[in-house]
Design a protein around this motif. Structure first.
Motif: not given
Length: 313
Positions: A81-86, A100-108, A158-167
């Motif tokens: 549901d969420l991919v986290i990369r550098v 097309g995937k939901k991606v969280l990019t640390w550097m950004e 940011q991860i806590a925020h994204e998870l709170s949206i997903l769940d």
């Protein structure tokens, strides 16, 4: 004719209700978050806790620069549901796959503290004194963000925020897990700073992956050796580098597990400089590593052994 007593009907009704609730709970799909590398995964799994599934894509023992996606990895990415990369640069082999995937990019992330990557030189080796000005490549950024705890804090939030949206049902749990992790990091930082004090660590780095740690904690390597991959230095150059290690009283030569062991041995020959193998992605972490804070603590414990002076035999 068979008849049910009222008490039996009530029990049957309650059993059906409980069974339905249990089936629904079992059927509820946990959010799946996929981290590309271990340092991110260590953060993600602590925030996920028991309510989300945290998986690691690239094993820490594998070289990310030579990693090839297998069909099983592609299936894992598809399910996430969420991919986290550098950054798109570090995991460039994933760029097309992640479309097309939901991606969280640390550097950004906003307010990220990114340092320019120290330029790779075209000749076989380079040595730098601690007080020399490093040549920086302004077009690229150092991807080893995880060695700066402030960068980790941004990712945690940011991860806590994204998870709170997903769940949303477990948003409070994710927030609490994130805060617990923040507290652990703060304690680890305080321990490192207190233990370090005014101590000077006499070490040289064989692979330039530690500048965020050095920058944040003020632990400057007296010398950096950048050996160009695939082109070993000549015997004359090895002798010269060995002389620099002696001149700077280097106690430790810090190298990654992928470094050429024969070259490392040649560089420390003739002095008491010890070789410290330290993987920046955390491949050597013990089983009781205690997550991301444990990665910081383990890194410092290895570098801490570089106190003091080295001497010629």
């Amino acid at each position: 004719m068979f008849t049910l007593k009222k008490s039996h009907i009530v029990r049957l009704f309650l059993w059906l209700c409980l069974s339905t609730i249990g089936t629904q709970a079992f059927a509820e799909k946990q959010p799946e978050i996929l981290s590309t590398i271990l340092p991110i995964h260590l953060i993600a799994e602590e925030i996920a806790g028991e309510h989300a599934s945290a998986k690691l894509l690239i094993p820490a023992t594998q070289n990310i620069h030579h990693y090839t996606l297998k069909p099983s990895a592609l299936r894992t990415i598809k399910k996430a549901d969420l991919v986290i990369r550098v950054s798109p640069n570090m995991e460039r082999f994933l760029n097309k796959t992640l479309e097309g995937k939901k991606v969280l990019t640390w550097m950004e992330l906003k307010s990220i503290h990114a340092l320019p990557a120290r330029m790779r030189h075209t000749h076989n080796y380079v040595h730098k004194d601690a007080h020399e000005t490093e040549t920086m490549d302004a077009t690229k950024l150092d991807s080893h963000l995880w060695f700066n705890p402030e960068n980790a804090r941004l990712l945690i939030a940011q991860i806590a925020h994204e998870l709170s949206i997903l769940d949303a049902a477990h948003a409070e749990a994710y927030t609490k897990n994130a805060q617990r992790l923040q507290d652990n990091i703060k304690q680890t930082e305080e321990h490192i700073i207190k233990t370090l004090g005014d101590t000077t660590l006499r070490y040289a780095v064989f692979h330039d992956a530690w500048q965020y740690f050095q920058d944040y904690f003020g632990v400057t390597a007296p010398r950096t050796l950048n050996i160009q991959e695939g082109i070993p230095p000549s015997a004359k150059q090895v002798k010269e580098l060995r002389g620099h290690l002696l001149e700077d009283n280097i106690v430790c030569l810090v190298a990654s597990p992928q470094s050429n062991q024969a070259l490392l041995n040649a560089l420390v020959e003739g002095n008491k400089t010890k070789i410290v193998i330290l993987d920046p992605k955390g491949a050597q972490l013990p089983d009781n590593h205690q997550g991301y804070a444990g990665l910081l603590a383990y890194t410092f414990e290895q570098l801490k052994s570089c106190k003091g002076q080295s001497h010629v035999h």
